[in-house]
Scaffold this motif. Sequence first.
Motif, PDB file in Angstrom:
ATOM      1  N   LYS A  61       0.964  -1.166   0.257  1.00 17.26           N
ATOM      2  CA  LYS A  61      -0.023  -0.464  -0.140  1.00 17.26           C
ATOM      3  C   LYS A  61       0.867   1.611   0.157  1.00 17.26           C
ATOM      4  O   LYS A  61       0.006   2.604  -0.751  1.00 17.26           O
ATOM      5  N   GLU A  62       2.208   1.121   0.490  1.00 13.17           N
ATOM      6  CA  GLU A  62       3.161   2.548   0.417  1.00 13.17           C
ATOM      7  C   GLU A  62       2.823   2.394  -1.145  1.00 13.17           C
ATOM      8  O   GLU A  62       3.582   4.484  -1.537  1.00 13.17           O
ATOM      9  N   GLU A  63       3.410   1.451  -1.747  1.00 16.19           N
ATOM     10  CA  GLU A  63       3.641   1.678  -3.259  1.00 16.19           C
ATOM     11  C   GLU A  63       2.873   2.358  -4.001  1.00 16.19           C
ATOM     12  O   GLU A  63       2.290   3.660  -4.878  1.00 16.19           O
ATOM     13  N   ALA A  64       1.466   1.994  -3.220  1.00 14.96           N
ATOM     14  CA  ALA A  64       0.530   2.344  -4.394  1.00 14.96           C
ATOM     15  C   ALA A  64      -0.045   3.698  -3.860  1.00 14.96           C
ATOM     16  O   ALA A  64      -0.323   4.418  -4.682  1.00 14.96           O
ATOM     17  N   VAL A  65       0.123   4.327  -2.581  1.00 18.57           N
ATOM     18  CA  VAL A  65      -0.199   5.267  -2.138  1.00 18.57           C
ATOM     19  C   VAL A  65       0.525   6.163  -2.890  1.00 18.57           C
ATOM     20  O   VAL A  65       0.405   7.448  -3.916  1.00 18.57           O
ATOM     21  N   GLU A  66       2.360   5.638  -3.353  1.00 17.29           N
ATOM     22  CA  GLU A  66       3.418   6.562  -3.566  1.00 17.29           C
ATOM     23  C   GLU A  66       2.430   6.961  -5.221  1.00 17.29           C
ATOM     24  O   GLU A  66       2.290   8.397  -5.643  1.00 17.29           O
ATOM     25  N   ALA A  67       2.548   5.775  -6.202  1.00 20.04           N
ATOM     26  CA  ALA A  67       1.873   5.524  -7.197  1.00 20.04           C
ATOM     27  C   ALA A  67       1.117   6.970  -7.739  1.00 20.04           C
ATOM     28  O   ALA A  67       0.793   7.805  -8.574  1.00 20.04           O
ATOM     29  N   TYR A  68      -0.442   6.513  -6.856  1.00 23.47           N
ATOM     30  CA  TYR A  68      -1.222   7.138  -6.704  1.00 23.47           C
ATOM     31  C   TYR A  68      -1.066   8.256  -6.431  1.00 23.47           C
ATOM     32  O   TYR A  68      -2.275   9.719  -7.778  1.00 23.47           O
ATOM     33  N   LYS A  69      -0.455   9.509  -5.799  1.00 24.84           N
ATOM     34  CA  LYS A  69       0.010   9.842  -5.334  1.00 24.84           C
ATOM     35  C   LYS A  69       0.659  11.205  -6.986  1.00 24.84           C
ATOM     36  O   LYS A  69       0.477  12.297  -7.418  1.00 24.84           O
ATOM     37  N   TYR A  70       1.658  10.430  -7.179  1.00 23.55           N
ATOM     38  CA  TYR A  70       1.787  11.068  -8.734  1.00 23.55           C
ATOM     39  C   TYR A  70       0.552  11.561  -9.716  1.00 23.55           C
ATOM     40  O   TYR A  70       1.268  12.446 -10.964  1.00 23.55           O
ATOM     41  N   ALA A  72      -1.983  11.448  -9.426  1.00 26.76           N
ATOM     42  CA  ALA A  72      -3.678  12.151  -9.012  1.00 26.76           C
ATOM     43  C   ALA A  72      -2.757  13.535  -9.518  1.00 26.76           C
ATOM     44  O   ALA A  72      -3.276  14.599 -10.358  1.00 26.76           O
ATOM     45  N   GLU A  73      -1.112  13.567  -9.260  1.00 23.38           N
ATOM     46  CA  GLU A  73      -0.822  15.321 -10.028  1.00 23.38           C
ATOM     47  C   GLU A  73      -1.143  15.767 -10.897  1.00 23.38           C
ATOM     48  O   GLU A  73      -0.866  16.831 -11.682  1.00 23.38           O
ATOM     49  N   LYS A  74      -0.958  13.646 -11.839  1.00 24.69           N
ATOM     50  CA  LYS A  74      -1.065  14.522 -13.559  1.00 24.69           C
ATOM     51  C   LYS A  74      -2.544  14.219 -13.945  1.00 24.69           C
ATOM     52  O   LYS A  74      -2.718  14.185 -15.259  1.00 24.69           O
ATOM     53  N   GLY A  75      -3.130  14.492 -12.689  1.00 26.37           N
ATOM     54  CA  GLY A  75      -4.246  15.299 -13.082  1.00 26.37           C
ATOM     55  C   GLY A  75      -5.193  13.319 -13.733  1.00 26.37           C
ATOM     56  O   GLY A  75      -6.248  13.427 -14.015  1.00 26.37           O
ATOM     57  N   HIS A  76      -5.034  12.162 -13.091  1.00 24.11           N
ATOM     58  CA  HIS A  76      -5.756  11.066 -13.359  1.00 24.11           C
ATOM     59  C   HIS A  76      -7.098  10.924 -12.191  1.00 24.11           C
ATOM     60  O   HIS A  76      -6.547  11.083 -11.191  1.00 24.11           O
ATOM     61  N   ARG A  80      -7.153  10.200  -7.778  1.00 20.48           N
ATOM     62  CA  ARG A  80      -7.158  11.138  -6.898  1.00 20.48           C
ATOM     63  C   ARG A  80      -8.922  10.008  -6.342  1.00 20.48           C
ATOM     64  O   ARG A  80      -8.634  10.204  -4.699  1.00 20.48           O
ATOM     65  N   TRP A  81      -9.601   9.546  -6.747  1.00 16.57           N
ATOM     66  CA  TRP A  81     -10.628   8.575  -6.236  1.00 16.57           C
ATOM     67  C   TRP A  81      -9.792   6.958  -5.149  1.00 16.57           C
ATOM     68  O   TRP A  81     -10.340   7.462  -4.172  1.00 16.57           O
ATOM     69  N   ALA A  82      -8.986   6.857  -5.534  1.00 18.15           N
ATOM     70  CA  ALA A  82      -8.610   6.028  -4.998  1.00 18.15           C
ATOM     71  C   ALA A  82      -7.855   6.279  -3.812  1.00 18.15           C
ATOM     72  O   ALA A  82      -7.959   5.712  -2.740  1.00 18.15           O
ATOM     73  N   TYR A 104     -11.751  14.240  -2.724  1.00 19.42           N
ATOM     74  CA  TYR A 104     -13.241  14.490  -3.407  1.00 19.42           C
ATOM     75  C   TYR A 104     -13.659  15.763  -3.827  1.00 19.42           C
ATOM     76  O   TYR A 104     -14.080  16.048  -5.122  1.00 19.42           O
ATOM     77  N   SER A 105     -13.884  16.812  -3.094  1.00 18.71           N
ATOM     78  CA  SER A 105     -13.722  18.025  -3.499  1.00 18.71           C
ATOM     79  C   SER A 105     -13.399  18.780  -5.068  1.00 18.71           C
ATOM     80  O   SER A 105     -13.071  19.231  -6.271  1.00 18.71           O
ATOM     81  N   GLU A 106     -12.118  18.031  -5.211  1.00 20.80           N
ATOM     82  CA  GLU A 106     -11.179  18.037  -6.909  1.00 20.80           C
ATOM     83  C   GLU A 106     -11.768  17.764  -7.556  1.00 20.80           C
ATOM     84  O   GLU A 106     -11.823  17.890  -9.019  1.00 20.80           O
ATOM     85  N   ILE A 107     -12.550  16.299  -7.297  1.00 12.82           N
ATOM     86  CA  ILE A 107     -13.213  15.453  -8.204  1.00 12.82           C
ATOM     87  C   ILE A 107     -14.643  15.960  -8.450  1.00 12.82           C
ATOM     88  O   ILE A 107     -15.001  15.856  -9.550  1.00 12.82           O
ATOM     89  N   ALA A 108     -15.296  15.898  -7.804  1.00 10.93           N
ATOM     90  CA  ALA A 108     -16.192  16.764  -8.183  1.00 10.93           C
ATOM     91  C   ALA A 108     -16.124  18.280  -8.557  1.00 10.93           C
ATOM     92  O   ALA A 108     -17.147  18.735 -10.072  1.00 10.93           O
ATOM     93  N   GLN A 109     -15.485  18.940  -8.599  1.00 13.85           N
ATOM     94  CA  GLN A 109     -15.424  20.298  -9.297  1.00 13.85           C
ATOM     95  C   GLN A 109     -14.658  20.453 -10.448  1.00 13.85           C
ATOM     96  O   GLN A 109     -14.710  20.974 -11.356  1.00 13.85           O
ATOM     97  N   GLN A 110     -13.942  19.200 -10.592  1.00 11.15           N
ATOM     98  CA  GLN A 110     -13.256  18.945 -12.335  1.00 11.15           C
ATOM     99  C   GLN A 110     -14.745  18.352 -13.239  1.00 11.15           C
ATOM    100  O   GLN A 110     -15.109  19.138 -14.419  1.00 11.15           O
ATOM    101  N   GLY A 111     -15.747  17.916 -12.569  1.00  6.07           N
ATOM    102  CA  GLY A 111     -16.717  17.333 -13.776  1.00  6.07           C
ATOM    103  C   GLY A 111     -16.689  16.248 -14.528  1.00  6.07           C
ATOM    104  O   GLY A 111     -15.568  15.765 -13.353  1.00  6.07           O
TER     105      GLY A 111
END
Length: 269
Positions: A61-70, A72-76, A80-82, A104-111
């Motif tokens: 899960k540490e590796e998962a978090v790191e990958a998800y963060k990168y 998410a920063e690229k707009g995926h 972000r959801w995960a 969650y707010s970022e996802i909602a605002q993105q539409g």
Amino acid sequence: MVTSEFKLFKFMLMGMSMAVALALALSGPVRAFDIKAGVSKESGPFDLFKFGFKAYKNGQKEEAVEAYKYAAEKGHTGSRWALANMYADGDGVTQDDFEAFKIYSEIAQQGVEPGSEDTGFFVNALLSLANYYKHGISGSPVRIDLSQARQLYFQVASTFGVPEAQFQLAQMMLAGEGGNASPQQAKKWLNQARKSGHPGAMAVFGNILFDEGQTARGLALMTAALDRCKPKDCNWMEALQEQAFSVANEADRRTAVSLSHSIATSSDD
């Protein structure tokens, strides 16, 4: 913390998850998040998401978090959801509802575009935000805002037809939370949700029908709900059903038991 009701809507990711899992099944075991794994922070967002997905499935899960963060920063959006879910559940990270709320707010605002593969993520984010507004987040700027919660439930219920949103909206309408009480509108939403097999909606809708004099049908719906309820919800549903059962006559009880096996998802009312 996001309640288990909203976790039900993670099924909207199922199609994507299955596709990712299939694509990764042939690639062998996941390795540490480094250049040797063929993935780095400079990799594309979907490659990072795939890595994070497989790392999570393998318990890394540490590796998962790191990958998800990168990613998410690229707009995926999926990443972000995960990531938001992990913060909400304290899954692989320190539990932090406010951090989850912000994502969650970022996802909602993105539409979301109609028909987009991100629709499931968007809907889940709206439901999670509604839950946070309904209960607030202790120690954060997020206070209880029943009007906002009701508005979000209405958006998901009406636009996306999600049974849980329909049920939550109906409950707020019955109680007059976040706006005026509206029993007839609440009944409409409960009826829609129960047709999709939502146990809570079956129980509450059945109780309303019972109080209106439709004794056998109302009791049948409450009985049917008990066959589908989750353990954490069965107690309150059972209390409703037992109260109704205790005051119904024997003929209505027999009719209700017979109807309960087929009434739950019928469309005629």
